[in-house]
Design a protein around this motif. Sequence first.
Motif, PDB file in Angstrom:
ATOM      1  N   UNK A   1      -2.578   4.287   1.852  1.00 19.70           N
ATOM      2  CA  UNK A   1      -3.145   4.285   3.208  1.00 19.70           C
ATOM      3  C   UNK A   1      -2.580   5.488   3.952  1.00 19.70           C
ATOM      4  N   UNK A   2      -3.241   5.853   5.017  1.00 16.49           N
ATOM      5  CA  UNK A   2      -2.780   6.984   5.825  1.00 16.49           C
ATOM      6  C   UNK A   2      -2.836   6.610   7.297  1.00 16.49           C
ATOM      7  N   UNK A   3      -1.996   7.257   8.069  1.00 17.11           N
ATOM      8  CA  UNK A   3      -2.044   7.023   9.506  1.00 17.11           C
ATOM      9  C   UNK A   3      -3.390   7.508  10.027  1.00 17.11           C
ATOM     10  N   UNK A   4      -3.784   6.962  11.171  1.00 15.35           N
ATOM     11  CA  UNK A   4      -5.117   7.308  11.665  1.00 15.35           C
ATOM     12  C   UNK A   4      -5.128   8.625  12.439  1.00 15.35           C
ATOM     13  N   UNK A   5      -3.951   9.183  12.682  1.00 17.46           N
ATOM     14  CA  UNK A   5      -3.905  10.435  13.450  1.00 17.46           C
ATOM     15  C   UNK A   5      -4.281  11.621  12.556  1.00 17.46           C
TER      16      UNK A   5
ATOM     17  N   UNK B   1     -10.082   0.616   5.320  1.00 17.47           N
ATOM     18  CA  UNK B   1      -8.639   0.523   5.461  1.00 17.47           C
ATOM     19  C   UNK B   1      -7.908   1.593   4.652  1.00 17.47           C
ATOM     20  N   UNK B   2      -8.532   2.034   3.597  1.00 20.31           N
ATOM     21  CA  UNK B   2      -7.759   2.874   2.675  1.00 20.31           C
ATOM     22  C   UNK B   2      -8.335   4.263   2.486  1.00 20.31           C
TER      23      UNK B   2
ATOM     24  N   UNK C   1      -8.851   8.009   2.546  1.00 26.90           N
ATOM     25  CA  UNK C   1      -7.968   9.148   2.757  1.00 26.90           C
ATOM     26  C   UNK C   1      -8.835  10.376   3.011  1.00 26.90           C
TER      27      UNK C   1
ATOM     28  N   UNK D   1       0.790  -1.225   0.000  1.00 25.15           N
ATOM     29  CA  UNK D   1       0.000   0.000   0.000  1.00 25.15           C
ATOM     30  C   UNK D   1       0.831   1.289   0.000  1.00 25.15           C
TER      31      UNK D   1
ATOM     32  N   UNK E   1       3.515  11.548   3.325  1.00 30.36           N
ATOM     33  CA  UNK E   1       2.072  11.582   3.105  1.00 30.36           C
ATOM     34  C   UNK E   1       1.355  10.703   4.122  1.00 30.36           C
ATOM     35  N   UNK E   2       1.949   9.560   4.415  1.00 25.94           N
ATOM     36  CA  UNK E   2       1.311   8.633   5.348  1.00 25.94           C
ATOM     37  C   UNK E   2       1.143   9.267   6.719  1.00 25.94           C
TER      38      UNK E   2
ATOM     39  N   UNK F   1      -3.313  15.181   6.401  1.00 23.74           N
ATOM     40  CA  UNK F   1      -3.619  14.383   5.209  1.00 23.74           C
ATOM     41  C   UNK F   1      -3.288  15.114   3.906  1.00 23.74           C
TER      42      UNK F   1
END
Lengths: 429, 317
Positions: free
Chosen positions: B18-22, A345-346, A348, A318, A400-401, A406
């Motif tokens: 995917x992105x971190x949940x924060x 899960x994905x 954004x 991912x 980015x993660x 975001x």
Amino acid sequence: MLNLKLRLGGIKLQKNKEETNQLKSVEGDMPPSVLIPLSMHIGKEAKPVVKVGDQVKKGTLLAERDGLISANIHSSISGKVTQLTEIMIGQRQVKAIKIENDYLNQLELLAQEETLEKVIAAAGIVGLGGAGFPTDVKFLGSTCDTLIINAAECEPFLTTDRRVICEYLEEVIAVLNLLRDTYKYQHITLVIEKHQLASLAFIKEPLEQANITLKIVGNHYPQGAEKILIKNVSQQELTLGRIPKDLSICLTNISTIYAIYQAVYKQLPLTERTITVSGDAIAVKKNLRVPIGTSVEWIIEQCGGFSKQPEKVIMGGPMMGRLLPSLSEPILKTTGGITCLSSEESLIPTETSCIKCSECINGCPVGLMPILISKAYREGNLARAQELGALNCIDCGACSYICPSKIDILSDIKQAKSEILKKIEREKK
Amino acid sequence: MSEFSYVLRDKVMSGPHIRSSVTSLAIMKQVMIALLFPTVAAVYFFGFKVLILIVISILIANLLEMSWHYFRKKSDQSNDLTATITGWLLALTLPVTVPVWILIVGNFLAILFIKELSGGIGYNLFNPAVYARVLLKLFFSDWITNWVSPGTDVVTTATPLETIGYFRTTLPLDFYSWTDLFFGFNLGGPVGETSKAALILAFLYLVFKKIINPWVPLLVIFSCFGTMFLYSGDFRFASAHVLSGALVFAAIFMVTDYTTTPYTDRGKYLFAIGCGVLTAILRIIIDLPGGIGVAILLMNLLTPIINRYTMTRIYGS
Ligand code: SF4
Ligand code: SF4
């Protein structure tokens, strides 16, 4: 100035590997047909040597390498060539050969070759870690003193490299000994991530006996990136535009080593590979051995189909994988897995303003200040983006993660990079 | 095939997928939880009026920000809670006797003058709450320095810092007890700043939740203490300075502000040390408490310069 030490940042992320880590790789049903692209490597597309109607076996050469940086392509099943076509892989249009399965499972072995390089070249082996650089070229007249084997699979969800260690350690060691004898490497280092250490304890002794160093790197993402590995193993850094060879280092992925084993000791060309099929939208997670050219759709079927509405089906992991536009694309030599994610899960969330939390800066593994590059790009200041080191970005996506706002920082940086490169091109002319 | 089909909705976009949940909002919520510690202490020591003042201040701050967004046609902006935090912080830096119009003026300065005129969240050079507090101090001193002791009778008193005075190197004989200073018993002063115990809990919470870098507040305090110790040679005197005034409060909630402090950890440390040392110097030479506020604003001015000299080193350079 005040900046002497580079902190190899990296970020912590959910690895999601627990479920497939322990899964022995299995073979699925043979697909009714395969679609084999003639370019699964960096460099020139291979030249087809078969025509529609030809009968082929598993291992029959379909296309021959064209020039130095290119790789042979073999049939991955036995059957009949039914089509010479063109397909899109990402933004690239490539030729592809379609083979209809005759289920006779006939096999064609590689012819004997005099040198190791020739065997590797004949087998069409390329870097299976993702880059797809022809492996024989990497070893060609190698005078490096260090060989680094990358098994620090840091992408979430993927566990194929780990399966190779578990299932084929002996084979890997045999190849490493062979490589050492051939190229006179002084050091051979196998790199794994720390969190794997406990369950891979059994590898220590055999490695030690074979005089192979085991290097354990942190669990941070992206520890498996070439530049980061080199820094971790040798304390050296690759300056922009230089390659590992310049530091007398040769770097290969562990799955590639296993492919070499198959070619050298079994005379098998590279026609299949293990992939991890995972993600929360897939019914049964698996480490699957599949013929190259199998469609993603067939593979998903082998894993029981989707258990949830899939939002994203990704070729690879991912973080750095490629979002698939459709399920008809084939598995390539460089495919490490298929990750199927549901929207939970994905998802954004929408971008909000940067709060200057510095997370992207602390997380960048190559010491960039991602937000500043993104800002410079959005302000149209390419020169500033370049000055800030945009070209050093390794596209890992950590920034980015991690960004709590975001912001799609990497996409800004990628665009900045491509515009900077275009500008440099123009100036050269 | 299964009943689910795969349709790619968006245009093919690049990773990560995917992105971190924060989220930023979640971070702001954590800060608000941390603010509860000094708030509870303030209500305990100064009574329920404190709560009313905080709520009013938060309302004003949000009202100002919302009207600004409406006025500037940015009405699609959802509330990111930063105005709430600014209003809340400001209220905690004022005495319980503060008139409501001071809260209006203060929030006006913080939200409109500093934050929104600079371009909104992430763009301001100065910390809004600190800026407002320092200006209030400068122009409206009479209304915000009538400190009262905790308890029901409103008795005007001095803050510990005022009793130490400036250009001194020793503590007055009748100085406060250490327990009073630490827990906030019998102390006059801004409502949120008197109980160091509550502030330390807030600090631990923020560190535990990984919202702030623990070294930043610690460096502010150590460097202020160190400077005072060098100046006076008196351990008790330097300690008293740490426990008096807004130092601890500001070190935890203001010097750690993301927007107005440098980007890198090294930069943040320099910033923190600068704040600590400047506070000590200001307290030594100026007859006014509030040194930390001025110190922060001065350091805010230096932030762009610190940023320039504390760039990260790029791999391979
Ligand atoms: S994508 Fe580029 S800028 Fe972002 S963290 Fe990775 S290397 Fe740094
Ligand atoms: S991580 Fe996101 S919010 Fe934080 S500084 Fe970087 S861009 Fe800004």
